[in-house]
Motif scaffolding. Sequence first.
Motif, PDB file in Angstrom:
ATOM      1  N   UNK A  48      72.938  29.652  10.002  1.00  0.00           N
ATOM      2  CA  UNK A  48      74.298  29.372   9.559  1.00  0.00           C
ATOM      3  C   UNK A  48      75.243  29.994  10.584  1.00  0.00           C
ATOM      4  N   UNK A  49      76.528  29.903  10.348  1.00  0.00           N
ATOM      5  CA  UNK A  49      77.500  30.344  11.346  1.00  0.00           C
ATOM      6  C   UNK A  49      77.398  31.844  11.643  1.00  0.00           C
ATOM      7  N   UNK A  50      76.883  32.616  10.696  1.00  0.00           N
ATOM      8  CA  UNK A  50      76.793  34.068  10.889  1.00  0.00           C
ATOM      9  C   UNK A  50      75.459  34.490  11.511  1.00  0.00           C
ATOM     10  N   UNK A  51      74.408  33.762  11.229  1.00  0.00           N
ATOM     11  CA  UNK A  51      73.076  34.183  11.693  1.00  0.00           C
ATOM     12  C   UNK A  51      72.647  33.513  12.983  1.00  0.00           C
ATOM     13  N   UNK A  52      73.419  32.533  13.474  1.00  0.00           N
ATOM     14  CA  UNK A  52      72.957  31.770  14.630  1.00  0.00           C
ATOM     15  C   UNK A  52      72.727  32.649  15.857  1.00  0.00           C
ATOM     16  N   UNK A  53      73.732  33.418  16.268  1.00  0.00           N
ATOM     17  CA  UNK A  53      73.607  34.198  17.499  1.00  0.00           C
ATOM     18  C   UNK A  53      72.474  35.220  17.443  1.00  0.00           C
ATOM     19  N   UNK A  54      72.410  36.090  16.415  1.00  0.00           N
ATOM     20  CA  UNK A  54      71.316  37.077  16.418  1.00  0.00           C
ATOM     21  C   UNK A  54      69.937  36.445  16.272  1.00  0.00           C
ATOM     22  N   UNK A  55      69.796  35.454  15.398  1.00  0.00           N
ATOM     23  CA  UNK A  55      68.474  34.852  15.188  1.00  0.00           C
ATOM     24  C   UNK A  55      68.023  34.050  16.401  1.00  0.00           C
ATOM     25  N   UNK A  56      68.950  33.286  16.981  1.00  0.00           N
ATOM     26  CA  UNK A  56      68.573  32.482  18.135  1.00  0.00           C
ATOM     27  C   UNK A  56      68.214  33.363  19.321  1.00  0.00           C
ATOM     28  N   UNK A  57      68.970  34.442  19.517  1.00  0.00           N
ATOM     29  CA  UNK A  57      68.650  35.363  20.607  1.00  0.00           C
ATOM     30  C   UNK A  57      67.297  36.014  20.369  1.00  0.00           C
ATOM     31  N   UNK A  58      67.017  36.401  19.118  1.00  0.00           N
ATOM     32  CA  UNK A  58      65.721  36.994  18.794  1.00  0.00           C
ATOM     33  C   UNK A  58      64.584  36.013  19.084  1.00  0.00           C
ATOM     34  N   UNK A  59      64.778  34.743  18.727  1.00  0.00           N
ATOM     35  CA  UNK A  59      63.741  33.747  18.961  1.00  0.00           C
ATOM     36  C   UNK A  59      63.525  33.504  20.451  1.00  0.00           C
ATOM     37  N   UNK A  60      64.629  33.483  21.213  1.00  0.00           N
ATOM     38  CA  UNK A  60      64.478  33.253  22.646  1.00  0.00           C
ATOM     39  C   UNK A  60      63.796  34.427  23.343  1.00  0.00           C
ATOM     40  N   UNK A  61      63.978  35.625  22.795  1.00  0.00           N
ATOM     41  CA  UNK A  61      63.344  36.795  23.398  1.00  0.00           C
ATOM     42  C   UNK A  61      61.854  36.871  23.073  1.00  0.00           C
ATOM     43  N   UNK A  62      61.354  35.920  22.284  1.00  0.00           N
ATOM     44  CA  UNK A  62      59.919  35.831  22.093  1.00  0.00           C
ATOM     45  C   UNK A  62      59.230  35.261  23.327  1.00  0.00           C
ATOM     46  N   UNK A  63      60.027  34.698  24.240  1.00  0.00           N
ATOM     47  CA  UNK A  63      59.505  34.283  25.535  1.00  0.00           C
ATOM     48  C   UNK A  63      59.568  35.480  26.478  1.00  0.00           C
ATOM     49  N   UNK A  64      58.435  35.875  26.987  1.00  0.00           N
ATOM     50  CA  UNK A  64      58.368  37.091  27.799  1.00  0.00           C
ATOM     51  C   UNK A  64      59.223  37.007  29.044  1.00  0.00           C
ATOM     52  N   UNK A  65      59.386  35.799  29.588  1.00  0.00           N
ATOM     53  CA  UNK A  65      60.218  35.663  30.788  1.00  0.00           C
ATOM     54  C   UNK A  65      61.651  36.092  30.495  1.00  0.00           C
ATOM     55  N   UNK A  66      62.171  35.730  29.315  1.00  0.00           N
ATOM     56  CA  UNK A  66      63.528  36.147  28.959  1.00  0.00           C
ATOM     57  C   UNK A  66      63.620  37.658  28.820  1.00  0.00           C
ATOM     58  N   UNK A 284      51.571  34.172  29.150  1.00  0.00           N
ATOM     59  CA  UNK A 284      50.399  34.779  29.789  1.00  0.00           C
ATOM     60  C   UNK A 284      50.626  34.933  31.287  1.00  0.00           C
ATOM     61  N   UNK A 285      51.173  33.894  31.929  1.00  0.00           N
ATOM     62  CA  UNK A 285      51.416  33.949  33.368  1.00  0.00           C
ATOM     63  C   UNK A 285      52.437  35.022  33.721  1.00  0.00           C
ATOM     64  N   UNK A 286      53.523  35.087  32.939  1.00  0.00           N
ATOM     65  CA  UNK A 286      54.544  36.114  33.202  1.00  0.00           C
ATOM     66  C   UNK A 286      53.960  37.504  33.034  1.00  0.00           C
ATOM     67  N   UNK A 287      53.119  37.689  32.028  1.00  0.00           N
ATOM     68  CA  UNK A 287      52.495  38.996  31.806  1.00  0.00           C
ATOM     69  C   UNK A 287      51.589  39.366  32.979  1.00  0.00           C
ATOM     70  N   UNK A 288      50.827  38.406  33.465  1.00  0.00           N
ATOM     71  CA  UNK A 288      49.944  38.673  34.617  1.00  0.00           C
ATOM     72  C   UNK A 288      50.755  38.982  35.874  1.00  0.00           C
ATOM     73  N   UNK A 289      51.817  38.202  36.099  1.00  0.00           N
ATOM     74  CA  UNK A 289      52.652  38.425  37.281  1.00  0.00           C
ATOM     75  C   UNK A 289      53.344  39.781  37.199  1.00  0.00           C
ATOM     76  N   UNK A 290      53.810  40.125  36.003  1.00  0.00           N
ATOM     77  CA  UNK A 290      54.469  41.422  35.851  1.00  0.00           C
ATOM     78  C   UNK A 290      53.465  42.559  36.083  1.00  0.00           C
TER      79      UNK A 290
END
Length: 355
Positions: A48-66, A284-290
């Motif tokens: 919703x309008x209040x949860x979009x920014x924190x939830x979307x950012x949290x979901x995007x940070x599930x990608x290790x590259x981010x 997996x690739x980002x983790x190996x490269x890191x």
Amino acid sequence: MGAVASFFGGLCGGEKVKEEERFLRANDRPFNLSFNYADNSIKTSKYNIFTFLPLNLFEQLQRLANVYFCFLFVLQLIPQVSSLSWFTTAVPLSLVLGITAVKDAADDINRHKSDRQVNNREVDVLLNGDIKKEKWKNVKVGDIIKLENNDFVTADLVLLSSSEPLNLVYVETAELDGETNLKVRQALTVTGELGENIESLTAFNGEVRCEPPNNRLDKFKGTLTYSGQSYALDNDKVLLRGCTLRNTEWCYGIVIFGGADTKLMQNSGKSVFKRTSVDHLMNVLVLCIFGFLAFMCTVMAIGNAIWESRDGSSFVVFLPYEQGASSQLSSFLSFWSYVIVLNTVVPISLYVRYN
């Protein structure tokens, strides 16, 4: 034990009690509402309008590259270790996160529109001895509703009567199981006698005991108690939300599951952040490269420490230590400086193209 209602606790965070058996009474809203069963509104949107920014950012940070690029950005804010300007990472990172957020927002807006469209559809409901138009979202468990040919089934119903001989109805279940051939459902003889007589349907006070909400499309167990007699209910006596009435002029049914409790929604599950096989491979690739990057930086930091201890003192005149500094501190800071300098082993431009 009797019926155990599904309900939410108070605002302090009470947990939802697991429903063991559903119990309802036809044409008795106050009785059925006392169990706090789910209404017939649905919600497939994630934000919703209040949860979009924190939830979307949290979901995007599930990608290790981010996470990796955010970590680099934090390092570049430390003057002692950074040799590059902070905006060299902040600008492309913001671009990656921003583009993904805009795409996710557009998808969720479409979900909100679809939810509103479905929830605001109208259906004929028997209320106070009269057939009235009600929005789908206002239909309650225990209500008797009327469906006509080509209507979508509003909620999960126990069939009461129909216009066809032997109280048969024909439904298309393509949205449930992908099959376009028509299925046959049949009401109990005792309820089929109600027909479309509004007075008889209004006086109907049958009680249904059945299984709790579940995602089994091909099974249903319950009993209907009416006029002191109990009658077995199975899957052939039930119309599920998602079906479409075909080749049947009209039928009546009593709502047993609504909204999130319907078998259709129980099978759809909660909207979650999509994680494809490519996402997992990238992680997996980002983790190996890191790991390789950390190894290289460790080797160079150790080399820096050896050089500082052997020859570094000869250059103090030209490169004096800051007050309180030492070769060990210099080596530690150098490690993070090397991480920043070699950060292009995971090029953010490649990740922009991937997104």
